[in-house]
Scaffold this motif. Structure first.
Motif: not given
Length: 203
Positions: A135, A161-162, A165-166, A168-169, A175, A201-202
Motif C-alpha cells: 500500500s 482498501r487492501a 479487498d483481501h 472480500r476476495h 465470498e 470504501d464499499g
C-alpha cells in the motif's frame, strides 16, 4: 440478525454521539449476565491496535455489540480472516468494518523501513510491515514521497482498501456470505483529530 445497512447506520449514529460527547449509556455492564449465554454482535470490526481507537467507544456501542479484532496496522493475516469467518458464520453478523486511523504508526513504520531498512528487525514486526508495504510502495514512487503527512494519509486509506479487498476476495467462506447472505465489508478511517469515522470504501 441485523441487516448490514441497519448495522452501519447504528455505527454512524454511535460515532455522531461519540463526537458530540453524548454517550447513550450503552457502555454500562447491565447486560453482563444476559450475555453469558449468547452474543449477537451487530458488526465485526477489524481495527488497528492503537490505544487511541477503541471501537466500542468510537462507535458508542455496549457490551456484546461489536466483535472486535485488533492488530497493528489493521492488516489481514490468516488468523484475522479466520476470526471474521468465525463471527460472520457463528453469529450471523452481516457487517464487517476495516477501521484504519489517521497518523497510523504501522504505516509510518513501513515508510521508515522502506526509506532506511533496519538490519535486525524482528521477524514478527517485519510480518506486519510486509503486509502494509504494498500500500505504501506505489505511493512512494510518486511526488508524495516529498510530502510525508500527505503520503501517510493516502497510505492509511490504501492500506484499509487492501485489507477490505483481501477479506472480500481472499476467503471462500466470506465470498459465499457476500454473494448469498448479505455480508457487507466496508473500509473506514477514524480521525484522531476530530473523532469522526469516515466510511469511504464499499458503502
Amino acid at each position: 440478525m441485523i441487516p448490514a445497512q441497519e448495522a452501519l447506520q447504528r455505527l454512524r449514529d454511535g460515532n455522531r454521539r461519540f463526537v458530540a460527547s453524548v454517550s447513550s449509556g450503552e457502555m454500562h455492564l447491565a447486560r453482563k449476565v444476559e450475555l453469558t449465554q449468547q452474543q449477537e454482535p451487530i458488526a465485526i470490526i477489524l481495527g488497528c491496535s492503537d490505544a487511541r481507537v477503541p471501537a466500542e467507544l468510537v462507535f458508542d456501542q455496549g457490551l456484546g455489540d461489536l466483535f472486535v479484532i485488533r492488530v497493528a496496522g489493521n492488516v489481514v493475516a490468516p488468523s484475522q480472516v479466520g476470526s471474521v469467518e468465525f463471527a460472520a458464520s457463528r453469529f450471523n453478523t452481516r457487517l464487517v468494518v476495516v477501521l484504519g486511523h489517521s497518523r497510523c504508526g504501522a504505516v509510518l513504520a513501513t515508510v521508515e523501513e522502506l526509506q532506511r531498512p533496519a538490519e535486525n528487525q524482528s521477524i514478527n514486526l517485519r510480518s506486519i510491515v510486509d503486509r502494509v508495504r504494498p500500500s505504501v510502495q506505489e505511493l512512494m514512487r510518486t511526488e508524495l514521497k516529498d510530502d510525508m503527512p500527505s503520503l501517510i494519509g493516502r497510505a492509511v486509506r490504501a492500506n484499509v482498501r487492501a485489507s477490505v479487498d483481501h477479506l472480500r476476495h481472499g476467503s471462500a467462506v466470506l465470498e459465499q456470505l457476500i454473494r448469498h447472505e448479505g455480508l457487507l465489508v466496508v473500509g473506514a478511517e477514524y480521525s484522531l483529530e476530530t473523532g469522526v469515522v469516515d466510511f469511504f470504501d464499499g458503502v
